[in-house]
Design a protein around this motif. Structure first.
Motif, PDB file in Angstrom:
ATOM      1  N   HIS A  99      32.528  42.855  44.916  1.00  0.00           N
ATOM      2  CA  HIS A  99      33.871  42.428  45.327  1.00  0.00           C
ATOM      3  C   HIS A  99      34.843  42.492  44.153  1.00  0.00           C
ATOM      4  O   HIS A  99      35.988  42.936  44.304  1.00  0.00           O
ATOM      5  CB  HIS A  99      33.833  41.002  45.892  1.00  0.00           C
ATOM      6  N   VAL A 153      37.578  46.603  53.770  1.00  0.00           N
ATOM      7  CA  VAL A 153      36.752  45.487  54.257  1.00  0.00           C
ATOM      8  C   VAL A 153      36.310  44.616  53.080  1.00  0.00           C
ATOM      9  O   VAL A 153      36.327  43.381  53.160  1.00  0.00           O
ATOM     10  CB  VAL A 153      35.540  46.016  55.039  1.00  0.00           C
ATOM     11  N   THR A 154      35.923  45.246  51.976  1.00  0.00           N
ATOM     12  CA  THR A 154      35.471  44.496  50.800  1.00  0.00           C
ATOM     13  C   THR A 154      36.589  43.606  50.259  1.00  0.00           C
ATOM     14  O   THR A 154      36.364  42.432  49.928  1.00  0.00           O
ATOM     15  CB  THR A 154      34.992  45.464  49.707  1.00  0.00           C
ATOM     16  N   ARG A 186      39.162  42.490  51.934  1.00  0.00           N
ATOM     17  CA  ARG A 186      39.436  41.441  52.918  1.00  0.00           C
ATOM     18  C   ARG A 186      38.399  40.325  52.818  1.00  0.00           C
ATOM     19  O   ARG A 186      38.726  39.136  52.932  1.00  0.00           O
ATOM     20  CB  ARG A 186      39.460  42.033  54.323  1.00  0.00           C
ATOM     21  N   GLN A 187      37.147  40.676  52.597  1.00  0.00           N
ATOM     22  CA  GLN A 187      36.101  39.658  52.429  1.00  0.00           C
ATOM     23  C   GLN A 187      36.392  38.774  51.218  1.00  0.00           C
ATOM     24  O   GLN A 187      36.218  37.547  51.275  1.00  0.00           O
ATOM     25  CB  GLN A 187      34.738  40.332  52.274  1.00  0.00           C
ATOM     26  N   GLU A 215      39.278  36.418  52.035  1.00  0.00           N
ATOM     27  CA  GLU A 215      38.844  35.339  52.940  1.00  0.00           C
ATOM     28  C   GLU A 215      38.035  34.296  52.176  1.00  0.00           C
ATOM     29  O   GLU A 215      38.180  33.083  52.417  1.00  0.00           O
ATOM     30  CB  GLU A 215      38.012  35.929  54.080  1.00  0.00           C
ATOM     31  N   GLU A 216      37.187  34.750  51.249  1.00  0.00           N
ATOM     32  CA  GLU A 216      36.375  33.796  50.495  1.00  0.00           C
ATOM     33  C   GLU A 216      37.230  32.948  49.565  1.00  0.00           C
ATOM     34  O   GLU A 216      36.983  31.753  49.394  1.00  0.00           O
ATOM     35  CB  GLU A 216      35.306  34.540  49.691  1.00  0.00           C
TER      36      GLU A 216
END
Length: 262
Positions: free
Chosen positions: A5, A34-35, A37-38, A41-42
């Motif tokens: 990430h 996607v990475t 966005r992850q 979000e975290e």
């Protein structure tokens, strides 16, 4: 959140473009999106503002950037340290008592140049996978690779005058060969090794015949060649024949074979 990430974040932050960052990381653009966005979000924050041409970084992204750099660098350094350790070739080398420091230094330079990723351990005495020693002390069933041949020289304390008083090594392998040079001189001191003779001579107790490598760098000694003397010793690598089954020693032997070191 993992290093993957953070690497993705760094690439997008520096490129300011998802497509360019994906090419840099050799991943598909949707995968990179996607990475990121992850990670957002975290962390619970928006790191990038998507625009028609590239992205803008948020204030939170600017705060994260130096920390992410540091964490990725630390992870990479840790990984390299373990890879380097696993790749190193270990060799334990004994050093006999009468080997000069300068010769040990020269051998270490040679060995580390000859064997990439060498992990060298130096030990005192006749132990280890091989040893740096004098040919005269090798056992009959051992192999010897000569690296130095040096003369014995006449040594005395700096500033002193020649006298017929000697410091000797009665138990040393060279003693019988040196007796003829002492003549009728008085043996005023005895030592267990040639290395131990050096400080006795430097203190002014008497003169001695010593290998040149032991005296040439000593500030408390002056020396000169022994006129008419062909007395020498050979120093090199001494080891059992079966020790060549060790790949690191066989590689070192092949690299140093026939080498004569100045």
């Amino acid at each position: 959140m993992d290093i993957r990430h953070l690497k993705a974040f760094l690439a997008v932050f520096e490129e300011r473009n998802i497509t360019s960052a994906a090419q840099r990381l050799c991943v598909a653009q949707p995968t990179l999106s996607v990475t990121i966005r992850q990670l957002e979000e975290e962390l619970g924050v928006a790191l990038f503002v998507r625009q028609a041409r590239g992205v803008e970084v948020s204030e939170q992204a600017r705060q994260l950037y130096p920390q992410a750099q540091r964490m990725v660098a630390q992870a990479q350094a840790l990984s390299r340290s373990f890879r380097d350790t696993q790749a190193r070739q270990a060799l334990q080398l004994g050093i006999e008592a009468d080997i000069a420091v300068g010769q040990v230094e020269a051998f270490v330079r040679l060995a580390t140049h000859a064997v990439p990723n060498l992990q060298l351990t130096l030990l005192d005495g006749c132990i280890g996978d091989a040893r740096l020693g004098v040919e005269a002390l090798c056992c009959e069933d051992e192999l010897f690779l000569a690296l130095w041949e040096e003369p014995f020289v006449f040594a005395m304390a700096t500033g002193s005058n020649p006298v017929n008083q000697w410091v000797t090594c009665p138990q040393h392998v060279s003693h019988q060969r040196l007796l003829g040079f002492y003549g009728n001189g008085e043996q005023v001191g005895h030592a267990g090794s040639l290395q131990q003779v050096v400080p006795m001579v430097a203190a002014g107790l008497g003169a001695a015949l010593l290998p040149q490598s032991l005296v040439e760098r000593h500030p408390g000694l002056q020396w000169r060649p022994c006129q008419g003397s062909a007395l020498t010793r050979r120093v090199g690598l001494c080891f059992a024949a079966q020790a060549l089954q060790l790949p690191v020693l066989e590689q070192l032997y092949q690299a140093l074979g026939g080498v004569q070191v100045d």
